[in-house]
Design an enzyme around this catalytic site. Structure first.
Site, PDB file in Angstrom:
ATOM      1  N   LYS A 114       0.773  -1.321  -0.095  1.00 25.96           N
ATOM      2  CA  LYS A 114      -0.041  -0.094  -0.208  1.00 25.96           C
ATOM      3  C   LYS A 114       0.854   1.171   0.019  1.00 25.96           C
ATOM      4  O   LYS A 114       0.521   2.182  -0.625  1.00 25.96           O
ATOM      5  CB  LYS A 114      -1.051  -0.164   1.215  1.00 25.96           C
ATOM      6  CG  LYS A 114      -2.133  -0.920   0.943  1.00 25.96           C
ATOM      7  CD  LYS A 114      -3.308  -0.887   1.954  1.00 25.96           C
ATOM      8  CE  LYS A 114      -4.297  -1.660   1.480  1.00 25.96           C
ATOM      9  NZ  LYS A 114      -5.543  -1.759   2.244  1.00 25.96           N
ATOM     10  N   LYS A 199      -3.993  -8.984  -6.034  1.00 28.93           N
ATOM     11  CA  LYS A 199      -5.372  -9.085  -5.199  1.00 28.93           C
ATOM     12  C   LYS A 199      -6.373  -8.268  -5.821  1.00 28.93           C
ATOM     13  O   LYS A 199      -6.109  -7.160  -6.205  1.00 28.93           O
ATOM     14  CB  LYS A 199      -5.141  -8.932  -4.076  1.00 28.93           C
ATOM     15  CG  LYS A 199      -6.335  -9.022  -2.878  1.00 28.93           C
ATOM     16  CD  LYS A 199      -5.757  -8.860  -1.502  1.00 28.93           C
ATOM     17  CE  LYS A 199      -5.820  -7.424  -0.912  1.00 28.93           C
ATOM     18  NZ  LYS A 199      -6.969  -7.351   0.269  1.00 28.93           N
ATOM     19  N   LYS A 202     -10.493  -3.060  -3.167  1.00 29.86           N
ATOM     20  CA  LYS A 202     -11.327  -2.024  -2.991  1.00 29.86           C
ATOM     21  C   LYS A 202     -10.607  -0.766  -3.612  1.00 29.86           C
ATOM     22  O   LYS A 202     -11.241   0.143  -4.235  1.00 29.86           O
ATOM     23  CB  LYS A 202     -11.810  -1.472  -1.737  1.00 29.86           C
ATOM     24  CG  LYS A 202     -12.795  -2.703  -1.281  1.00 29.86           C
ATOM     25  CD  LYS A 202     -13.475  -1.921   0.097  1.00 29.86           C
ATOM     26  CE  LYS A 202     -13.388  -2.885   1.237  1.00 29.86           C
ATOM     27  NZ  LYS A 202     -12.110  -2.874   1.964  1.00 29.86           N
TER      28      LYS A 202
HETATM   29  N1  AQP Z   1      -9.133 -10.447  -3.006  1.00 28.74           N
HETATM   30  C1  AQP Z   1      -9.651 -10.815  -2.054  1.00 28.74           C
HETATM   31  N2  AQP Z   1      -9.883 -12.283  -1.759  1.00 28.74           N
HETATM   32  C2  AQP Z   1     -10.453 -12.984  -0.696  1.00 28.74           C
HETATM   33  N3  AQP Z   1     -10.366 -12.205   0.291  1.00 28.74           N
HETATM   34  C3  AQP Z   1     -10.247 -11.003   0.533  1.00 28.74           C
HETATM   35  N4  AQP Z   1     -10.631  -9.891   1.522  1.00 28.74           N
HETATM   36  C4  AQP Z   1     -10.048  -8.783   0.852  1.00 28.74           C
HETATM   37  N5  AQP Z   1      -9.796  -8.933  -0.428  1.00 28.74           N
HETATM   38  C5  AQP Z   1      -9.847 -10.141  -0.592  1.00 28.74           C
HETATM   39  C6  AQP Z   1     -10.882 -10.177   2.579  1.00 28.74           C
HETATM   40  O1  AQP Z   1     -11.968  -9.336   2.936  1.00 28.74           O
HETATM   41  C7  AQP Z   1     -12.041  -8.689   4.287  1.00 28.74           C
HETATM   42  C8  AQP Z   1     -12.182  -7.434   4.275  1.00 28.74           C
HETATM   43  O2  AQP Z   1     -11.015  -6.789   4.077  1.00 28.74           O
HETATM   44  P1  AQP Z   1     -10.824  -5.465   4.195  1.00 28.74           P
HETATM   45  O3  AQP Z   1     -12.007  -4.673   3.949  1.00 28.74           O
HETATM   46  O4  AQP Z   1     -10.310  -5.160   5.700  1.00 28.74           O
HETATM   47  O5  AQP Z   1      -9.662  -4.844   3.472  1.00 28.74           O
HETATM   48  P2  AQP Z   1      -8.610  -5.470   2.740  1.00 28.74           P
HETATM   49  O6  AQP Z   1      -7.980  -6.811   2.948  1.00 28.74           O
HETATM   50  O7  AQP Z   1      -7.387  -4.363   2.551  1.00 28.74           O
HETATM   51  O8  AQP Z   1      -9.173  -5.693   1.224  1.00 28.74           O
HETATM   52  P3  AQP Z   1      -9.287  -4.620   0.160  1.00 28.74           P
HETATM   53  O9  AQP Z   1     -10.207  -4.805  -0.844  1.00 28.74           O
HETATM   54  O10 AQP Z   1      -7.995  -4.658  -0.485  1.00 28.74           O
HETATM   55  O11 AQP Z   1      -9.447  -2.884   0.595  1.00 28.74           O
HETATM   56  P4  AQP Z   1      -8.663  -1.826   0.475  1.00 28.74           P
HETATM   57  O12 AQP Z   1      -8.381  -1.671  -0.808  1.00 28.74           O
HETATM   58  O13 AQP Z   1      -9.628  -0.837   0.952  1.00 28.74           O
HETATM   59  O14 AQP Z   1      -7.349  -1.762   1.449  1.00 28.74           O
HETATM   60  C9  AQP Z   1     -10.611  -9.515   4.997  1.00 28.74           C
HETATM   61  O15 AQP Z   1     -11.027 -10.698   5.653  1.00 28.74           O
HETATM   62  C10 AQP Z   1     -10.154  -9.903   3.802  1.00 28.74           C
HETATM   63  O16 AQP Z   1      -9.115 -10.812   4.125  1.00 28.74           O
END
Ligand code: AQP
Length: 336
Positions: A114, A199, A202
């Site tokens: 990030k 991955k 969001k």
């Molecule tokens: N690509 C993914 N595949 C499987 N599981 C995923 N999770 C996130 N992306 C994937 C799981 O979703 C839960 C919530 O995630 P989060 O909102 O805490 O944020 P994150 O893991 O950082 O996911 P993002 O989408 O990449 O968010 P941003 O971009 O905002 O940082 C967790 O259980 C995660 O494992």
């Protein structure tokens, strides 16, 4: 006997996507039927660590709660709340910062990804995110944390912090429970639709990389149609997926949505063209996601009901968390 306890959360940073749903949310719905006390939060304090828009934070937090309920989390059975409504999370985090060596944080791959090349401009919040996450979990003495593969490293850090505290301040007794990660299902790491090596996220700039829970049928069709594949037919086994990350990802998504194994889906579509497979995948995704999207929209039009759920959840969460922080401070020798 006290029930085992589950804690998990999602960040209100943007729309939830298929990765959040398949990697986490869908599994929570199953777990609430088992013998656990379940707490699910919108981790809004984490959502501000990489820049955020104050005008939409509260709405995004309500949207997370709406998504939980729309996906099937029962608010009468589970505690749904906003992280920022429970000050014990941040208080415990501060106590943990003094027992977390920088070396541990320097290993965290999410921070590296990030922060990217602009590491010096990244916030302290983003860097210390895993310590807050440890507090989120340990403040409820959660025994299990259902997450996607990407959060496994943060869970290990939470266990290290719990172990350090127990050793240093609780005479090696299990004051803090060492939480177990629960990584469930076929789709533990859903990848971007445009690059099978990164991955689905969001915060990725292009919306075409992900299927959002709020996308309608046309948009889902468009995104799968444009999803990157290769010139070969659909692979018929995992072995045929070597160097074909995008193909592997689409089969994984199909398998998870259909509740089938990867091998079953590969056997069904292997050798066919991607056009047919993508069409079947679109139909399946629309069938599974549309009811969630419409329920979510319905809930979002009744803000007062979502606030009621969040308020009730915050009451229960505070009830559990406040005594844990109080006891933690006592063990650390604070004046009371
Ligand atoms: N690509 C993914 N595949 C499987 N599981 C995923 N999770 C996130 N992306 C994937 C799981 O979703 C839960 C919530 O995630 P989060 O909102 O805490 O944020 P994150 O893991 O950082 O996911 P993002 O989408 O990449 O968010 P941003 O971009 O905002 O940082 C967790 O259980 C995660 O494992």
């Amino acid at each position: 006997m006290t029930k085992k306890r589950i804690l998990s959360g999602m960040q209100p940073t943007n729309q939830l996507h298929l990765g959040n749903y398949l990697g986490a949310l869908r599994n929570w719905v199953k777990l609430q039927e088992e013998d656990y006390e379940c707490l699910f939060c919108a981790v809004d304090l984490h959502a501000i660590t990489n820049g955020h828009n104050p005008a939409v934070l509260a709405k995004a937090t309500r949207e997370i709660a709406a998504a939980y309920v729309a996906a099937g989390i029962n608010p009468d059975k589970c505690t749904i709340f906003a992280q920022s409504a429970v000050p014990a999370h941040t208080e415990l985090m501060w106590l943990f910062t003094s027992m977390t060596p920088l070396g541990w944080l320097n290993r965290m791959t999410q921070f590296k990804e990030k922060a990217g090349k602009k590491r010096d401009n990244a916030s302290l919040g983003l860097y210390s995110y895993p310590v807050l996450m440890a507090a989120d979990i340990l403040v409820y003495n959660a025994s299990h944390v259902p997450v996607g593969e990407d959060q496994k490293q943060h869970l290990e850090l939470a266990r290290e912090i719990a172990g350090t505290f127990n050793h240093r301040y609780a005479k090696d007794e299990d004051f803090f429970t060492l939480p177990e990660p629960m990584i469930m299902g076929e789709a533990t790491r859903v990848m971007s639709l445009r690059d099978g090596t990164s991955k689905m996220s969001k915060s990725a700039v292009s919306d075409m990389t992900r299927i959002n829970l709020t996308d309608d049928a046309d948009l889902i069709a468009q995104k799968f149609k444009k999803a990157k594949t290769d010139a070969l037919p659909v692979p018929a086994s995992k072995e045929e997926c070597e160097d074909r990350a995008e193909a592997k990802n689409l089969i994984t998504i199909y398998a998870a949505l259909a509740d089938k194994s990867f091998d079953e889906v590969a056997a069904e579509f292997g050798g066919k063209g991607f056009g047919d497979f993508k069409k079947a995948l679109t139909d399946l995704a629309v069938e599974k996601l549309t009811p969630i999207t419409s329920r979510m929209n319905e809930l979002m039009s009744d803000e007062a009901e979502i606030d009621r759920i969040l308020y009730k959840g915050a009451e229960r969460a505070n009830e559990l968390a406040i005594p844990v922080v109080k006891k933690t401070k006592e063990l650390m020798g604070f004046w009371a």
